[in-house]
Write a protein that holds these residues in place. Structure first.
Motif, mmCIF file in Angstrom:
data_model
loop_
_atom_site.group_PDB
_atom_site.id
_atom_site.type_symbol
_atom_site.label_atom_id
_atom_site.label_comp_id
_atom_site.label_asym_id
_atom_site.label_seq_id
_atom_site.Cartn_x
_atom_site.Cartn_y
_atom_site.Cartn_z
ATOM 1 N N GLY A 109 0.721 -1.247 0.174
ATOM 2 C CA GLY A 109 -0.175 -0.134 -0.002
ATOM 3 C C GLY A 109 0.779 1.218 0.060
ATOM 4 O O GLY A 109 0.448 2.449 -0.112
ATOM 5 N N GLY A 110 2.100 1.311 -0.046
ATOM 6 C CA GLY A 110 3.085 2.210 -0.031
ATOM 7 C C GLY A 110 3.310 2.914 1.309
ATOM 8 O O GLY A 110 3.684 4.195 1.251
ATOM 9 N N VAL A 111 2.741 2.431 2.327
ATOM 10 C CA VAL A 111 3.201 2.688 3.755
ATOM 11 C C VAL A 111 3.929 1.909 4.265
ATOM 12 O O VAL A 111 3.805 1.632 5.714
ATOM 13 N N GLY A 112 5.049 1.324 3.860
ATOM 14 C CA GLY A 112 5.723 0.400 4.377
ATOM 15 C C GLY A 112 6.977 0.836 5.158
ATOM 16 O O GLY A 112 6.893 1.894 5.584
ATOM 17 N N ILE A 113 8.203 0.020 5.058
ATOM 18 C CA ILE A 113 9.158 0.549 5.856
ATOM 19 C C ILE A 113 9.880 1.936 5.507
ATOM 20 O O ILE A 113 10.252 2.692 6.180
ATOM 21 N N ASP A 114 9.846 2.040 4.093
ATOM 22 C CA ASP A 114 10.412 3.311 3.872
ATOM 23 C C ASP A 114 9.633 4.522 4.059
ATOM 24 O O ASP A 114 10.123 5.519 4.506
ATOM 25 N N TRP A 115 8.305 4.392 3.934
ATOM 26 C CA TRP A 115 7.493 5.465 4.417
ATOM 27 C C TRP A 115 7.581 5.786 5.810
ATOM 28 O O TRP A 115 7.734 6.994 6.135
ATOM 29 N N LEU A 116 7.638 4.881 6.860
ATOM 30 C CA LEU A 116 7.775 5.029 8.223
ATOM 31 C C LEU A 116 9.151 5.871 8.310
ATOM 32 O O LEU A 116 9.229 6.562 9.263
ATOM 33 N N LYS A 117 10.204 5.152 7.732
ATOM 34 C CA LYS A 117 11.586 5.953 7.904
ATOM 35 C C LYS A 117 11.638 7.430 7.484
ATOM 36 O O LYS A 117 12.192 8.121 8.251
ATOM 37 N N GLU A 118 10.988 7.762 6.420
ATOM 38 C CA GLU A 118 10.751 8.899 6.247
ATOM 39 C C GLU A 118 10.096 9.992 6.891
ATOM 40 O O GLU A 118 10.420 11.015 7.240
ATOM 41 N N HIS A 119 9.017 9.282 7.543
ATOM 42 C CA HIS A 119 8.009 10.174 8.748
ATOM 43 C C HIS A 119 8.579 10.057 9.964
ATOM 44 O O HIS A 119 8.176 10.778 10.952
ATOM 45 N N ARG A 120 9.712 9.212 10.307
ATOM 46 C CA ARG A 120 10.299 8.896 11.640
ATOM 47 C C ARG A 120 9.331 8.479 12.580
ATOM 48 O O ARG A 120 9.188 8.796 13.756
ATOM 49 N N THR A 121 8.569 7.389 12.144
ATOM 50 C CA THR A 121 7.527 6.784 12.846
ATOM 51 C C THR A 121 7.666 5.342 12.832
ATOM 52 O O THR A 121 8.300 4.736 11.902
ATOM 53 N N ALA A 122 6.936 4.452 13.609
ATOM 54 C CA ALA A 122 6.690 3.236 13.746
ATOM 55 C C ALA A 122 5.441 2.846 14.441
ATOM 56 O O ALA A 122 4.949 3.449 15.299
ATOM 57 N N TRP A 123 4.919 1.479 13.810
ATOM 58 C CA TRP A 123 3.951 1.103 14.689
ATOM 59 C C TRP A 123 4.538 0.111 16.007
ATOM 60 O O TRP A 123 5.203 -0.922 15.357
ATOM 61 N N MET A 124 4.361 0.433 16.924
ATOM 62 C CA MET A 124 4.798 -0.414 18.137
ATOM 63 C C MET A 124 3.713 -1.249 18.729
ATOM 64 O O MET A 124 2.558 -0.789 19.122
ATOM 65 N N LEU A 125 3.897 -2.642 18.858
ATOM 66 C CA LEU A 125 2.989 -3.562 19.416
ATOM 67 C C LEU A 125 2.842 -3.423 20.874
ATOM 68 O O LEU A 125 3.539 -3.064 21.882
ATOM 69 N N ILE A 126 1.385 -3.465 21.229
ATOM 70 C CA ILE A 126 1.011 -3.192 22.569
ATOM 71 C C ILE A 126 0.569 -4.730 23.279
ATOM 72 O O ILE A 126 0.782 -4.882 24.233
ATOM 73 N N SER A 127 -0.109 -5.215 22.395
ATOM 74 C CA SER A 127 -0.630 -6.422 22.675
ATOM 75 C C SER A 127 -1.068 -7.438 21.763
ATOM 76 O O SER A 127 -1.644 -7.000 20.592
ATOM 77 N N TRP A 128 -1.040 -8.917 22.008
ATOM 78 C CA TRP A 128 -1.377 -9.783 21.207
ATOM 79 C C TRP A 128 -2.475 -10.570 21.983
ATOM 80 O O TRP A 128 -1.987 -11.165 23.157
ATOM 81 N N GLN A 129 -3.515 -11.338 21.245
ATOM 82 C CA GLN A 129 -4.228 -12.181 21.921
ATOM 83 C C GLN A 129 -4.552 -13.056 20.780
ATOM 84 O O GLN A 129 -5.102 -13.195 19.883
ATOM 85 N N VAL A 130 -3.895 -14.487 21.097
ATOM 86 C CA VAL A 130 -3.929 -15.538 19.889
ATOM 87 C C VAL A 130 -4.719 -16.549 20.470
ATOM 88 O O VAL A 130 -4.245 -17.389 21.559
ATOM 89 N N LYS A 131 -5.671 -17.125 19.530
ATOM 90 C CA LYS A 131 -6.390 -18.471 19.910
ATOM 91 C C LYS A 131 -6.190 -19.198 18.840
ATOM 92 O O LYS A 131 -6.262 -19.169 17.841
ATOM 93 N N ILE A 132 -5.693 -20.696 19.373
ATOM 94 C CA ILE A 132 -5.294 -21.671 18.482
ATOM 95 C C ILE A 132 -6.203 -22.691 18.590
ATOM 96 O O ILE A 132 -6.543 -23.598 19.612
ATOM 97 N N LEU A 133 -6.922 -22.946 17.247
ATOM 98 C CA LEU A 133 -7.967 -24.233 17.310
ATOM 99 C C LEU A 133 -7.228 -25.459 16.794
ATOM 100 O O LEU A 133 -7.507 -26.492 17.464
ATOM 101 N N ARG A 134 -6.233 -25.331 15.985
ATOM 102 C CA ARG A 134 -5.364 -26.258 15.553
ATOM 103 C C ARG A 134 -4.126 -25.851 14.858
ATOM 104 O O ARG A 134 -4.387 -24.773 14.229
#
Length: 236
Positions: free
Chosen positions: A39-64
């Motif tokens: 979508g054109g908002v990946g690593i290079d886009w974030l580097k240019e804007h000096r930003t990043a998506w930082m994880l706060i939490s995961w919730q993972v449910k495994i059926l199999r």
């Protein structure tokens, strides 16, 4: 909504020839990164804007657990944006039968990497690229994790170069792998995983693991030298 298909590799297995928990996290992480790149908002886009998506939490449910050589389809979509926060769902299905194998909920913060503080809002271009769709109709827990008392200390862990990603901190999948590494019996038994990331770690940091049990779940906490949790994981 964004999807890609993959075949479960040998290097992604646990000792039971099933997809490991850290590999599950990697599949989901890769899926949202691919969406950003396409979508054109990946690593290079974030580097240019000096930003990043930082994880706060995961919730993972495994059926199999997906098994060795199984073809799987990993899908993700954003479910909402509010100020600097974003929420996202994931599914992993058998690519041939559409059997639902794993589903997950995650929370993220949009952060200025120079100030190490959240931005006020997510850029309009990113919101437009990701869009939003209704969340999964499955129950997920509200609020942050809290660790039980009387946790047992384990030997310290040093963050090495192999744990670091392009944001120069411990990668999300590596953080989970570090927490998994102190479990005495691996993670093959885990069907419900919840993880809160309180603070990022960088090269050379010393993590102090603690482990304990409560209500049938195993908790792993990775503390900083001052005893403040950086990550709390619950394995059930």
């Amino acid at each position: 909504m964004y999807s890609f298909t993959e075949r479960v590799r040998y290097t992604e297995l646990d000792e039971n020839r099933n997809l490991s928990l850290s590999s599950i996290i990697n599949f989901m992480q890769d899926c949202c990164i691919y969406e950003a790149e396409d979508g054109g908002v990946g690593i290079d886009w974030l580097k240019e804007h000096r930003t990043a998506w930082m994880l706060i939490s995961w919730q993972v449910k495994i059926l199999r657990r997906p098994v060795f050589c199984e073809h799987v389809k990993i899908t993700t979509w954003a479910t909402g944006f509010r100020h600097f926060l974003g929420t996202r769902n994931f599914t992993i299905k058998n690519a041939e039968t559409d059997e639902l194998l794993i589903y997950a909920y995650s929370e993220w913060a949009y952060v200025n990497v120079d100030r190490q503080m959240p931005e006020r809002t997510v850029p309009e271009k990113e919101v437009e690229v990701y869009g939003t769709m209704p969340p999964l109709d499955f129950p997920f827990e509200k609020g942050r994790l809290s660790a039980p008392e009387n946790l047992r200390p384990l030997p310290p862990i040093t963050v090495t170069a192999m744990n670091i990603d392009t944001n120069h901190h411990v990668n999300n999948g590596q953080y989970v792998a570090l927490a998994c590494s102190v479990l005495p019996e691996g993670t093959g038994w885990v069907t419900d995983f919840h993880c809160d990331v309180r603070k990022q770690s960088v090269l050379g940091d010393i993590l102090f693991p603690y482990i304990g049990e409560e209500d049938g779940a195993v908790y792993v906490v990775l503390n900083d030298p001052e005893g403040t949790p950086k990550l709390i994981g619950r394995f059930a």
